[in-house]
Design an enzyme around this catalytic site. Sequence first.
Site, PDB file in Angstrom:
ATOM      1  N   ASP A 273      11.398  -4.402  -7.219  1.00  0.00           N
ATOM      2  CA  ASP A 273      11.089  -5.277  -6.080  1.00  0.00           C
ATOM      3  C   ASP A 273      11.900  -4.877  -4.864  1.00  0.00           C
ATOM      4  OD1 ASP A 273       9.941  -7.349  -4.701  1.00  0.00           O
ATOM      5  OD2 ASP A 273      11.064  -8.938  -5.700  1.00  0.00           O
TER       6      ASP A 273
ATOM      7  N   ASN B  33      -1.063  -8.613  -6.909  1.00  0.00           N
ATOM      8  CA  ASN B  33      -0.972  -7.625  -5.827  1.00  0.00           C
ATOM      9  C   ASN B  33      -2.339  -7.236  -5.242  1.00  0.00           C
ATOM     10  OD1 ASN B  33       1.895  -5.803  -7.201  1.00  0.00           O
ATOM     11  ND2 ASN B  33       1.843  -7.496  -5.736  1.00  0.00           N
TER      12      ASN B  33
HETATM   13  C1  FPP Z   1       7.623  -4.493  -4.874  1.00  0.00           C
HETATM   14  O1  FPP Z   1       7.978  -4.344  -3.557  1.00  0.00           O
HETATM   15  C2  FPP Z   1       6.936  -3.342  -5.378  1.00  0.00           C
HETATM   16  C3  FPP Z   1       5.600  -3.253  -5.617  1.00  0.00           C
HETATM   17  C4  FPP Z   1       4.642  -4.333  -5.376  1.00  0.00           C
HETATM   18  C5  FPP Z   1       5.029  -2.044  -6.163  1.00  0.00           C
HETATM   19  C6  FPP Z   1       5.970  -1.134  -6.878  1.00  0.00           C
HETATM   20  C7  FPP Z   1       5.460   0.202  -6.651  1.00  0.00           C
HETATM   21  C8  FPP Z   1       6.172   1.333  -6.535  1.00  0.00           C
HETATM   22  C9  FPP Z   1       7.617   1.433  -6.740  1.00  0.00           C
HETATM   23  C10 FPP Z   1       5.508   2.585  -6.153  1.00  0.00           C
HETATM   24  C11 FPP Z   1       4.321   2.957  -6.973  1.00  0.00           C
HETATM   25  C12 FPP Z   1       4.649   3.051  -8.401  1.00  0.00           C
HETATM   26  C13 FPP Z   1       4.445   4.123  -9.180  1.00  0.00           C
HETATM   27  C14 FPP Z   1       4.807   4.072 -10.619  1.00  0.00           C
HETATM   28  C15 FPP Z   1       3.889   5.361  -8.670  1.00  0.00           C
HETATM   29  P1  FPP Z   1       7.413  -5.387  -2.519  1.00  0.00           P
HETATM   30  O2  FPP Z   1       6.377  -4.674  -1.709  1.00  0.00           O
HETATM   31  O3  FPP Z   1       6.943  -6.615  -3.212  1.00  0.00           O
HETATM   32  O4  FPP Z   1       8.697  -5.643  -1.672  1.00  0.00           O
HETATM   33  P2  FPP Z   1       9.051  -6.973  -0.855  1.00  0.00           P
HETATM   34  O5  FPP Z   1       9.216  -8.064  -1.869  1.00  0.00           O
HETATM   35  O6  FPP Z   1      10.319  -6.597  -0.183  1.00  0.00           O
HETATM   36  O7  FPP Z   1       7.911  -7.189   0.100  1.00  0.00           O
END
Ligand code: FPP
Length: 248
Positions: free
Chosen positions: A12, A60
């Site tokens: 996250d 998501n």
């Molecule tokens: C949370 O950050 C992360 C995600 C929703 C996606 C996680 C994805 C990756 C690390 C990259 C793709 C994965 C792979 C395995 C290729 P957020 O966007 O919710 O952050 P925030 O809470 O700060 O908005």
Amino acid sequence: MRIPRHLAIIMDGNGRWAEQRQLPRIAGHHRGVETVQTVVKECRAIGISCLTLYAFSSENWGRPEEEVNALMGLLAEYLRSELKTMMDRGIRLKVIGETSRLPVEARKVLDETVARTRDNHDMVLTLALSYGARNELVRAARYLAGEALAGRMAPGDINDRTVAAALDTADLPDPDLLIRTSGEMRISNFLLWQLAYTELYFSEVLWPDFDERELRRALKEYSRRQRRFGLTGEQVRTDDCCPGEGHH
Ligand code: FPP
């Protein structure tokens, strides 16, 4: 040092990492992928057998189309670029979640990578994609109800073991440790059944900044904790206690 057999991570904070730098959110996801590469290699080097990453939740899908498309593109790119690492290091790829909802292109590269890495035995890397634990439990309940209706099992045969075997994680042990980054202290519909006895560790660090040092810090804390599975401290010290054997 006692290391977890199965480590699960809620990655996250990519969006916040980007916002802090006045960059588009996707720039945070890009950096997030680099962290994934680092953490996979480090877990393999440490000898962790199963690593499960929450890469895309059922919820998501509600994000702006542009971000969803970019994440799907990043996933395909990641899988293509990591195949060599997976083959060299004996890593098998597994996917959990409602993968039928993923775009054809992403599904194709996922299927290919799963097939190519099938005989690797040193670590299982599980990506949770279009994953929600309630959805997983609903799918398992429907499957078991169907089996009962077809006369292949009686409702009374449904127990901890048959439910666990009907989940996407059927062939994985329950996680020993869950790490969530970015200071949020929630489970957010991740592995609800499987986390019943899991040690939880929350890191303040945003996922793009998470590194080997932070991982080792979490593992060190884990190795200090005493897992009791509902028993007393004394019992755990004397018995060779393990979960899922009726202790609650
Ligand atoms: C949370 O950050 C992360 C995600 C929703 C996606 C996680 C994805 C990756 C690390 C990259 C793709 C994965 C792979 C395995 C290729 P957020 O966007 O919710 O952050 P925030 O809470 O700060 O908005």
